[in-house]
Design an enzyme around this catalytic site. Sequence first.
Site, PDB file in Angstrom:
ATOM      1  N   PRO A  87       0.396  -0.913   4.189  1.00  0.00           N
ATOM      2  CA  PRO A  87       1.415   0.072   3.759  1.00  0.00           C
ATOM      3  C   PRO A  87       2.697  -0.346   3.356  1.00  0.00           C
ATOM      4  O   PRO A  87       3.478   0.469   2.612  1.00  0.00           O
ATOM      5  CB  PRO A  87       1.742   0.778   5.167  1.00  0.00           C
ATOM      6  CG  PRO A  87       0.602   0.281   6.121  1.00  0.00           C
ATOM      7  CD  PRO A  87       0.109  -1.058   5.607  1.00  0.00           C
ATOM      8  N   GLU A 114      -1.941  -5.124  14.190  1.00  0.00           N
ATOM      9  CA  GLU A 114      -0.562  -4.772  13.699  1.00  0.00           C
ATOM     10  C   GLU A 114      -0.566  -5.579  12.386  1.00  0.00           C
ATOM     11  O   GLU A 114       0.477  -5.473  11.782  1.00  0.00           O
ATOM     12  CB  GLU A 114       0.207  -5.548  14.551  1.00  0.00           C
ATOM     13  CG  GLU A 114       0.286  -4.702  15.870  1.00  0.00           C
ATOM     14  CD  GLU A 114       0.482  -3.078  15.926  1.00  0.00           C
ATOM     15  OE1 GLU A 114       1.199  -2.656  15.082  1.00  0.00           O
ATOM     16  OE2 GLU A 114      -0.466  -2.499  16.497  1.00  0.00           O
ATOM     17  N   ARG A 152     -15.430   3.245 -10.923  1.00  0.00           N
ATOM     18  CA  ARG A 152     -15.979   4.419 -11.962  1.00  0.00           C
ATOM     19  C   ARG A 152     -15.331   4.153 -13.447  1.00  0.00           C
ATOM     20  O   ARG A 152     -15.586   4.944 -14.089  1.00  0.00           O
ATOM     21  CB  ARG A 152     -15.421   5.965 -11.347  1.00  0.00           C
ATOM     22  CG  ARG A 152     -14.195   5.860 -10.861  1.00  0.00           C
ATOM     23  CD  ARG A 152     -13.951   7.077  -9.867  1.00  0.00           C
ATOM     24  NE  ARG A 152     -14.364   8.487 -10.438  1.00  0.00           N
ATOM     25  CZ  ARG A 152     -13.756   9.171 -11.479  1.00  0.00           C
ATOM     26  NH1 ARG A 152     -12.717   8.488 -12.007  1.00  0.00           N
ATOM     27  NH2 ARG A 152     -14.346  10.282 -11.849  1.00  0.00           N
ATOM     28  N   ASP A 167     -10.519  12.501 -16.789  1.00  0.00           N
ATOM     29  CA  ASP A 167     -10.087  12.725 -15.530  1.00  0.00           C
ATOM     30  C   ASP A 167      -8.607  13.124 -15.785  1.00  0.00           C
ATOM     31  O   ASP A 167      -7.817  12.652 -16.476  1.00  0.00           O
ATOM     32  CB  ASP A 167     -10.369  11.502 -14.740  1.00  0.00           C
ATOM     33  CG  ASP A 167     -11.480  11.441 -14.177  1.00  0.00           C
ATOM     34  OD1 ASP A 167     -12.211  12.138 -14.409  1.00  0.00           O
ATOM     35  OD2 ASP A 167     -11.882  10.079 -13.807  1.00  0.00           O
TER      36      ASP A 167
HETATM   37  N1  ADE Z   1      -3.442  -0.458   5.963  1.00  0.00           N
HETATM   38  C1  ADE Z   1      -3.016   0.398   6.771  1.00  0.00           C
HETATM   39  N2  ADE Z   1      -2.512   1.548   6.154  1.00  0.00           N
HETATM   40  C2  ADE Z   1      -2.764   1.353   4.646  1.00  0.00           C
HETATM   41  C3  ADE Z   1      -2.373   1.984   3.789  1.00  0.00           C
HETATM   42  N3  ADE Z   1      -1.459   3.076   3.689  1.00  0.00           N
HETATM   43  N4  ADE Z   1      -2.515   1.450   2.282  1.00  0.00           N
HETATM   44  C4  ADE Z   1      -3.142   0.411   2.301  1.00  0.00           C
HETATM   45  N5  ADE Z   1      -3.659  -0.576   3.254  1.00  0.00           N
HETATM   46  C5  ADE Z   1      -3.378  -0.125   4.526  1.00  0.00           C
END
Ligand code: ADE
Length: 253
Positions: A87, A114, A152, A167
């Site tokens: 994230p 984590e 794709r 697309d």
């Molecule tokens: N691992 C955990 N959450 C994630 C996300 N939102 N994007 C990429 N990898 C992740």
Amino acid sequence: MRFDVITLFPEMFCAMESGVTGKALQGAQAELHLWNPRDYTEDVHRTVDDRPYGGGPGMVMKVEPLKQALEAAREATPKSRVIHLTPQGQRFDQRAAREMAAREGIILLAGRYEGIDERLVECCVDEEWSIGDYVLSGGELAAMVIMDAVTRLLPGVLGHEESALQDSYMNGLLDFPQYTRPDELQGREVPQVLLSGDHEAIRRWRLKQALGRTWIRRPDLLEQRQLSDEERQLLEEFIRTHQGASASSQEEA
Ligand code: ADE
């Protein structure tokens, strides 16, 4: 294109055997190689997690098995860059998918728990990507999202009529609405123009709907995009009709 994935859950990737990705993996367009850090453990318990320095809840991926799995993948495909799914990464989008589809291969590192030791990020990771502002339990689904979006776009994967060029996002707009039989469904009719056989009128209608939907749902996308004269005119028409329709529905209420 070659995809190498480092994951503690290789079985999850059977999902890639269905549909468009499955077809590409069966054909010559894509290959998938899975590397499980658990295969690089040396203790009887095959331990793949470790406690975080500094304490706190949760575990971190154990360094040595992960490092060895990474090194094995890099040795097998030295030109591929290592992409860590997290994230904290850059936001993945259609532009990133297009750019990745031009590469010979990528190594996708799916973390669990984590996360991974920051020194492994520093020494062995080339890029960090996120698929959105939410937290998944691991990088596997993110790796599959990227694989799907990239596969794709590979030449020969989609048929002519389903071409990725048509697309949503490919041209910076959301998709126009689609209709199929029957021509009346619960009292709602298919827009007449789509039954007209007039290809030019259909093209203009679809473009207008794509512009209008983007204006309503994702105005940020329109701000990033230059409109042609035709597009500007179609969007103005859409906005006029839309505003007329909402004014008359307010009068009715
Ligand atoms: N691992 C955990 N959450 C994630 C996300 N939102 N994007 C990429 N990898 C992740």
